[in-house]
Design an enzyme around this catalytic site. Structure first.
Site, PDB file in Angstrom:
ATOM      1  N   TYR A 187       0.819  -1.222   0.000  1.00  0.00           N
ATOM      2  CA  TYR A 187       0.000   0.000   0.000  1.00  0.00           C
ATOM      3  C   TYR A 187       0.852   1.271   0.000  1.00  0.00           C
ATOM      4  O   TYR A 187       0.540   2.230   0.710  1.00  0.00           O
ATOM      5  CB  TYR A 187      -0.949   0.005   1.220  1.00  0.00           C
ATOM      6  CG  TYR A 187      -2.167  -0.847   0.982  1.00  0.00           C
ATOM      7  CD1 TYR A 187      -3.213  -0.362   0.205  1.00  0.00           C
ATOM      8  CD2 TYR A 187      -2.262  -2.127   1.490  1.00  0.00           C
ATOM      9  CE1 TYR A 187      -4.323  -1.141  -0.045  1.00  0.00           C
ATOM     10  CE2 TYR A 187      -3.369  -2.914   1.233  1.00  0.00           C
ATOM     11  CZ  TYR A 187      -4.400  -2.409   0.469  1.00  0.00           C
ATOM     12  OH  TYR A 187      -5.493  -3.176   0.213  1.00  0.00           O
ATOM     13  N   TYR A 210     -14.549  -4.195   2.752  1.00  0.00           N
ATOM     14  CA  TYR A 210     -13.175  -4.629   2.468  1.00  0.00           C
ATOM     15  C   TYR A 210     -13.018  -6.054   2.994  1.00  0.00           C
ATOM     16  O   TYR A 210     -13.220  -6.309   4.184  1.00  0.00           O
ATOM     17  CB  TYR A 210     -12.131  -3.724   3.129  1.00  0.00           C
ATOM     18  CG  TYR A 210     -10.730  -4.238   2.871  1.00  0.00           C
ATOM     19  CD1 TYR A 210     -10.106  -4.011   1.647  1.00  0.00           C
ATOM     20  CD2 TYR A 210     -10.062  -4.991   3.831  1.00  0.00           C
ATOM     21  CE1 TYR A 210      -8.838  -4.523   1.389  1.00  0.00           C
ATOM     22  CE2 TYR A 210      -8.793  -5.503   3.579  1.00  0.00           C
ATOM     23  CZ  TYR A 210      -8.189  -5.262   2.357  1.00  0.00           C
ATOM     24  OH  TYR A 210      -6.940  -5.779   2.103  1.00  0.00           O
ATOM     25  N   ASP A 240     -17.485 -11.871   8.128  1.00  0.00           N
ATOM     26  CA  ASP A 240     -16.045 -11.650   8.051  1.00  0.00           C
ATOM     27  C   ASP A 240     -15.628 -10.925   9.331  1.00  0.00           C
ATOM     28  O   ASP A 240     -15.700  -9.702   9.419  1.00  0.00           O
ATOM     29  CB  ASP A 240     -15.704 -10.826   6.807  1.00  0.00           C
ATOM     30  CG  ASP A 240     -14.208 -10.513   6.710  1.00  0.00           C
ATOM     31  OD1 ASP A 240     -13.468 -10.838   7.657  1.00  0.00           O
ATOM     32  OD2 ASP A 240     -13.802  -9.945   5.681  1.00  0.00           O
ATOM     33  N   LYS A 293      -6.085 -11.817  11.676  1.00  0.00           N
ATOM     34  CA  LYS A 293      -5.610 -10.665  12.456  1.00  0.00           C
ATOM     35  C   LYS A 293      -5.365 -10.984  13.941  1.00  0.00           C
ATOM     36  O   LYS A 293      -4.320 -11.490  14.272  1.00  0.00           O
ATOM     37  CB  LYS A 293      -6.565  -9.492  12.264  1.00  0.00           C
ATOM     38  CG  LYS A 293      -6.524  -8.985  10.818  1.00  0.00           C
ATOM     39  CD  LYS A 293      -6.865  -7.530  10.651  1.00  0.00           C
ATOM     40  CE  LYS A 293      -6.472  -7.036   9.289  1.00  0.00           C
ATOM     41  NZ  LYS A 293      -7.568  -6.723   8.390  1.00  0.00           N
TER      42      LYS A 293
HETATM   43  C1  LIG Z   1      -7.629  -7.130   6.875  1.00  0.00           C
HETATM   44  C2  LIG Z   1      -8.932  -7.737   6.493  1.00  0.00           C
HETATM   45  C3  LIG Z   1      -9.003  -8.809   5.591  1.00  0.00           C
HETATM   46  C4  LIG Z   1      -7.776  -9.344   4.903  1.00  0.00           C
HETATM   47  O1  LIG Z   1      -6.887  -9.937   5.779  1.00  0.00           O
HETATM   48  P1  LIG Z   1      -5.341 -10.106   5.347  1.00  0.00           P
HETATM   49  O2  LIG Z   1      -4.753 -10.956   6.411  1.00  0.00           O
HETATM   50  O3  LIG Z   1      -4.772  -8.719   5.292  1.00  0.00           O
HETATM   51  O4  LIG Z   1      -5.335 -10.768   4.006  1.00  0.00           O
HETATM   52  C5  LIG Z   1     -10.227  -9.365   5.330  1.00  0.00           C
HETATM   53  N1  LIG Z   1     -11.354  -8.885   5.917  1.00  0.00           N
HETATM   54  C6  LIG Z   1     -11.332  -7.870   6.786  1.00  0.00           C
HETATM   55  C7  LIG Z   1     -12.594  -7.406   7.413  1.00  0.00           C
HETATM   56  C8  LIG Z   1     -10.127  -7.236   7.082  1.00  0.00           C
HETATM   57  O5  LIG Z   1     -10.113  -6.184   7.923  1.00  0.00           O
END
Ligand SMILES: *Cc1c(COP(=O)(O)O)cnc(C)c1O
Length: 433
Positions: free
Chosen positions: A28, A155, A246, A275
């Site tokens: 980025y 996202y 998600d 994460k």
């Molecule tokens: C960061 C994120 C992703 C992608 O995760 P990465 O480990 O960076 O590939 C997917 N969904 C959400 C809601 C995110 O915040």
């Protein structure tokens, strides 16, 4: 013989930032005019230290992954122990205790009735797997459905499937013509909810609805109410649409509860996690599902298999880091910290929300977002992000504004003193920038 001089130690006349500039392409980042990348040599709790010894408060949890602080001694010890036992093993045809134990411990604390864990190695791949599970579920059932429903500013990651279900933006611009077609809807509110519900009731070929529960992260920390999400999910259920939550960003305490979907009456069929999963120590992704989904892949027919996997699927060290992180998360003290941050954030927003430079403030759990008033000056807007980023860095605070939106998303161990220091810096920025 190869030229061994090429293997010699790096040019000692250059500092780390200069060596970095010669060989690294950062994420980025427009590399043409990027500021020198700050060399970090050490982390401890909420702090990271650069090579000159300058201390920064990591107020964005290193891209939202760190929940218990850096170099946590308990996680470090568990990881070190595992490294001496088993660092990795192929996960097809083989299994290991950390992967099984993590699934056994995680499934019962997830919202709803999640019954199986599928391992990957990051958030984007956790999303890819969730989408594949849904699309193939319908195919395996002999009722193929190929459309997907998502939010406009969503996202879900940077791989092609995850990009396709994310909002179209500057991130996706170069690839838009190659992304698959998705039905995007607005975030629900009191005004549009009945419209959205009637739109959903007309969908016949939609396989699944994927969403970030309660808060769209990269989209600008856009927040919406659980009760409207509940209504959307109910409408999807009626229309035979599978539900993917998600929780890659919202999972593990971020929104004030362990998982954002705890605030819903209707629970998802599939949950994506990453994460905070390992406490921010290592990469790992998880896609969980109900037995209803899992059972649709059980067959004598090979074609009904989920043909997906990654080299580092269920890496034992990452699983052990996750188990250690879960131990810490489930301690009473951690929940008390989450509640403390939540309460302090609320008071701070109350204090600044009427400021002339503040266009809007938002909070969900440990996350607050402050939208800067930019008026109509687009030149000011494009500069503002960089000005703010630099302003806070100079004060020893890592905040990465999303355009004109500043957000705090701290590790839960952040002290009141450090929170007050960040709040003070934001108040100063409101006066000066
Ligand atoms: C960061 C994120 C992703 C992608 O995760 P990465 O480990 O960076 O590939 C997917 N969904 C959400 C809601 C995110 O915040």
């Amino acid at each position: 013989m190869s030229d061994t001089s090429k293997l010699q130690t790096p040019n000692s006349k250059l500092n780390l930032a200069e060596r970095d500039k010669k060989v690294i392409w950062h994420p980025y980042t427009q590399m043409k005019n990027a500021l020198p990348h700050i060399p970090i040599v050490r982390g401890e709790g909420v702090y990271i230290f650069d090579e000159d010894g300058k201390k920064y408060i990591d107020a964005v949890s290193s891209w939202w992954v760190n929940i218990h602080g850096h170099a946590h001694p308990y996680i470090a010890q568990k990881v070190a122990e595992q490294l001496n036992v088993l660092e990795h093993v192929i996960f097809a045809g083989f299994t290991h205790e950390p992967a099984v134990l993590l699934a056994e411990r995680l499934l019962p604390v997830l919202p709803g009735k999640q019954e199986k864990v599928f391992y990957t190695d990051n958030g984007s791949t956790a999303v890819e797997v969730a989408l594949k599970m849904c699309l193939q579920y319908w195919d395996n059932k002999g009722k193929p459905k190929t459309r997907i429903l998502a939010f406009k500013n969503a996202y879900h990651g940077d791989t092609f499937g995850a990009m396709s279900v994310s909002g179209r933006s500057i991130f996706t611009d170069a690839f838009n013509s190659l992304l698959f077609d998705v039905d995007f809807i607005d975030l629900p509110d009191a005004e549009n909810i009945s419209d959205l519900i009637s739109q959903i009731s007309n969908l016949t070929s939609t396989a699944c609805f994927i969403f970030e529960p309660l808060i769209l992260g990269s989209g600008g920390m856009l927040m919406y109410e659980a009760k409207y999400l509940d209504e959307l999910i109910a409408a999807c259920r009626k229309a035979g649409i599978l539900i993917i939550a998600d929780e890659v960003m919202t999972g593990f305490g971020r929104t004030g509860t362990y998982f954002a979907c705890e605030k819903l009456n209707h629970k998802p069929d599939i949950i994506c996690l990453s994460k905070g999963l390992t406490g921010g120590t290592m990469p790992l992704g998880i896609t969980t599902c109900t037995d209803e989904i899992f059972d649709a892949f059980l067959s004598e027919d090979k074609l009904k298999t989920l043909y997906h996997g990654h080299s580092f699927t269920a890496n034992p060290i990452a699983c052990v880091a996750s188990l250690a992180s879960l131990d810490i998360l489930l301690q009473e003290e951690t929940l008390a910290n989450i509640k403390r941050i939540e309460a302090k954030h609320a008071l701070f927003l109350e204090e600044i929300k009427a400021h002339a430079r503040v266009k809007a403030v938002r909070q969900t759990g440990t996350i607050i977002a402050i939208e800067w008033e930019t008026g109509n000056e687009t030149s000011y807007l494009s500069n503002l992000r960089n000005l703010l980023y630099k302003f806070f860095l100079d004060k020893g605070i890592v905040l990465r504004p999303l355009g004109n939106i500043i957000y705090i998303l701290p590790p839960y161990v952040i002290s009141d003193t450090d929170l007050n220091y960040i709040y003070g810096a934001i108040k100063q920025a409101l006066e000066e920038i």
